[in-house]
Scaffold this motif. Sequence first.
Motif, PDB file in Angstrom:
ATOM      1  N   MET A  79       0.815  -1.217   0.000  1.00  0.00           N
ATOM      2  CA  MET A  79       0.000   0.000   0.000  1.00  0.00           C
ATOM      3  C   MET A  79       0.853   1.273   0.000  1.00  0.00           C
ATOM      4  O   MET A  79       0.353   2.344  -0.351  1.00  0.00           O
ATOM      5  N   PHE A  80       2.124   1.165   0.386  1.00  0.00           N
ATOM      6  CA  PHE A  80       3.008   2.321   0.281  1.00  0.00           C
ATOM      7  C   PHE A  80       2.977   2.887  -1.142  1.00  0.00           C
ATOM      8  O   PHE A  80       3.042   4.096  -1.341  1.00  0.00           O
ATOM      9  N   LEU A  81       2.901   1.998  -2.124  1.00  0.00           N
ATOM     10  CA  LEU A  81       2.888   2.444  -3.515  1.00  0.00           C
ATOM     11  C   LEU A  81       1.637   3.259  -3.818  1.00  0.00           C
ATOM     12  O   LEU A  81       1.707   4.297  -4.480  1.00  0.00           O
ATOM     13  N   SER A  82       0.491   2.806  -3.329  1.00  0.00           N
ATOM     14  CA  SER A  82      -0.755   3.520  -3.592  1.00  0.00           C
ATOM     15  C   SER A  82      -0.707   4.944  -3.051  1.00  0.00           C
ATOM     16  O   SER A  82      -1.142   5.893  -3.713  1.00  0.00           O
ATOM     17  N   THR A 141       1.293   9.392  -6.504  1.00  0.00           N
ATOM     18  CA  THR A 141       1.199  10.768  -6.992  1.00  0.00           C
ATOM     19  C   THR A 141       2.527  11.497  -6.847  1.00  0.00           C
ATOM     20  O   THR A 141       2.966  12.223  -7.755  1.00  0.00           O
ATOM     21  N   SER A 142       3.203  11.299  -5.728  1.00  0.00           N
ATOM     22  CA  SER A 142       4.507  11.937  -5.499  1.00  0.00           C
ATOM     23  C   SER A 142       5.565  11.386  -6.437  1.00  0.00           C
ATOM     24  O   SER A 142       6.427  12.133  -6.921  1.00  0.00           O
ATOM     25  N   ILE A 143       5.523  10.078  -6.705  1.00  0.00           N
ATOM     26  CA  ILE A 143       6.482   9.472  -7.625  1.00  0.00           C
ATOM     27  C   ILE A 143       6.299  10.044  -9.031  1.00  0.00           C
ATOM     28  O   ILE A 143       7.272  10.389  -9.719  1.00  0.00           O
ATOM     29  N   ILE A 144       5.050  10.171  -9.468  1.00  0.00           N
ATOM     30  CA  ILE A 144       4.761  10.723 -10.797  1.00  0.00           C
ATOM     31  C   ILE A 144       5.300  12.150 -10.906  1.00  0.00           C
ATOM     32  O   ILE A 144       5.929  12.523 -11.909  1.00  0.00           O
ATOM     33  N   ALA A 145       5.086  12.934  -9.863  1.00  0.00           N
ATOM     34  CA  ALA A 145       5.526  14.333  -9.890  1.00  0.00           C
ATOM     35  C   ALA A 145       7.051  14.447  -9.874  1.00  0.00           C
ATOM     36  O   ALA A 145       7.629  15.246 -10.625  1.00  0.00           O
ATOM     37  N   GLY A 164       1.065   8.736 -17.396  1.00  0.00           N
ATOM     38  CA  GLY A 164       0.115   7.856 -16.727  1.00  0.00           C
ATOM     39  C   GLY A 164       0.396   6.398 -17.028  1.00  0.00           C
ATOM     40  O   GLY A 164       0.278   5.533 -16.149  1.00  0.00           O
ATOM     41  N   MET A 165       0.776   6.091 -18.275  1.00  0.00           N
ATOM     42  CA  MET A 165       1.052   4.706 -18.648  1.00  0.00           C
ATOM     43  C   MET A 165       2.281   4.171 -17.920  1.00  0.00           C
ATOM     44  O   MET A 165       2.275   3.050 -17.410  1.00  0.00           O
ATOM     45  N   ALA A 166       3.334   4.973 -17.860  1.00  0.00           N
ATOM     46  CA  ALA A 166       4.555   4.546 -17.172  1.00  0.00           C
ATOM     47  C   ALA A 166       4.282   4.294 -15.699  1.00  0.00           C
ATOM     48  O   ALA A 166       4.776   3.327 -15.111  1.00  0.00           O
ATOM     49  N   ALA A 167       3.486   5.173 -15.093  1.00  0.00           N
ATOM     50  CA  ALA A 167       3.149   5.004 -13.681  1.00  0.00           C
ATOM     51  C   ALA A 167       2.271   3.777 -13.481  1.00  0.00           C
ATOM     52  O   ALA A 167       2.419   3.039 -12.501  1.00  0.00           O
ATOM     53  N   GLY A 168       1.346   3.543 -14.405  1.00  0.00           N
ATOM     54  CA  GLY A 168       0.471   2.386 -14.303  1.00  0.00           C
ATOM     55  C   GLY A 168       1.219   1.073 -14.325  1.00  0.00           C
ATOM     56  O   GLY A 168       0.817   0.101 -13.673  1.00  0.00           O
TER      57      GLY A 168
END
Length: 408
Positions: A35-38, A42-46, A52-56
């Motif tokens: 759940m740490f990932l969930s 948002t912070s990792i993406i920023a 969105g695809m890479a994050a997915g």
Amino acid sequence: MEQIKSTNQKSFSNSQKWVIASTAAGFSLENMDIMFLSFSLTSIIASLHLSGMAAGWIGSITNIGMLVGGAAFGLLGDRIGRVKTFSYTIFIFAFATGLMYFAHSLPMIYTMRFLAGIGAGGEYGVGMALIAENFQQDHVGRMTSVAAIGGQVGAIIAALLAAAIIPKFGWNTLFLLGIIPVLLTYFIRRHLTESQEFLQAKQIAQQQNQTATFGQLFKTRQLFGQTLGLMIMTIVQIAGYFGLMNWLPSIVQQQQGLSIASSSLWMIATIIGMSIGMLVFGYLMDAAGPRLSFAVFLLGSASSMFVILAAHNSLTLILAGCLIGFFSNGMFGGYGAVISQLYPAQIRSTANNLIMNVGRAIGGFSSVAIGFLMDRFNLTVTMGSLSALYILSLLVMINLPGLKQLSK
């Protein structure tokens, strides 16, 4: 070795207490790490400027790792023992999660999440086998449900830690705490021993020169149908869970114009509903058998999907989430109990891990499917599709011959 599956037991032995405490703690810490990932996505993406695809793909790669780890450690648990394998899985997901602290590129994140998935995927089946072999059959439903509740506790811990750490120290620091579960392995190795049932099964397998293989889950027509049917049920279970946790708050806010003061309130209410559902399911399964228990909860899940349509304010939305969580995830621990009773000790952890992690790998894509439905149809069609999945699972369950034999 202490015999702990006494037919006249009125209280649990010390060995049994350590088994349930260790498995519940293991599932809690595993889910915390996952759940740490969930909470940090948002912070990792920023920070890495991801699409969105890479994050997915970060979550998808984690699920693939779970399938690989589930298959490998399931076999290992049946060949070398539950206790050793359980501690190995904890080491892997804990160190891989902790190493995310040093992940400052997408390839490094993908690698660490795949490794974390391997460890997390391997833990489920081994833990369920430990419980099944250390408790009487009429206690297994409750005990596997208690262990499953541990996972929900882990989700709450992750939410609290994320809220406290990410704003001040960044997402990398949150993952550094993932190393904490390594401490659990000390207590596992010190206090847990292999069950007499497993040791006898291992001795017989050595005498007959047999080793656990995937083929044993499909070697007869009945076993093939049973394994495939259980896979379908776990796919539906995981698909419903991901749909509930990832989409329902957003669905209601977007489609019905509702707002929630805090997403954490939704999460906590839903988790409370899930935990109560797990306890009720466990007691019902031990008292009335798996067929009636699954029938009640699958029908409840199919019906409760439409309750969200009647939510017209924040309070009713929270109550709806609690009710849906009660039915849709109350069954989670029951799969481990049923699989452990349907498959012999020689192949028990392999069966648990392969069946559940196929469900995770395929069911995890439900977020994509629900997004597709939301883009093209209304809320009623989306929730109706989820409801239809539970009816499909009910039809599969009714026709599983093994469950008929376990009925009270």
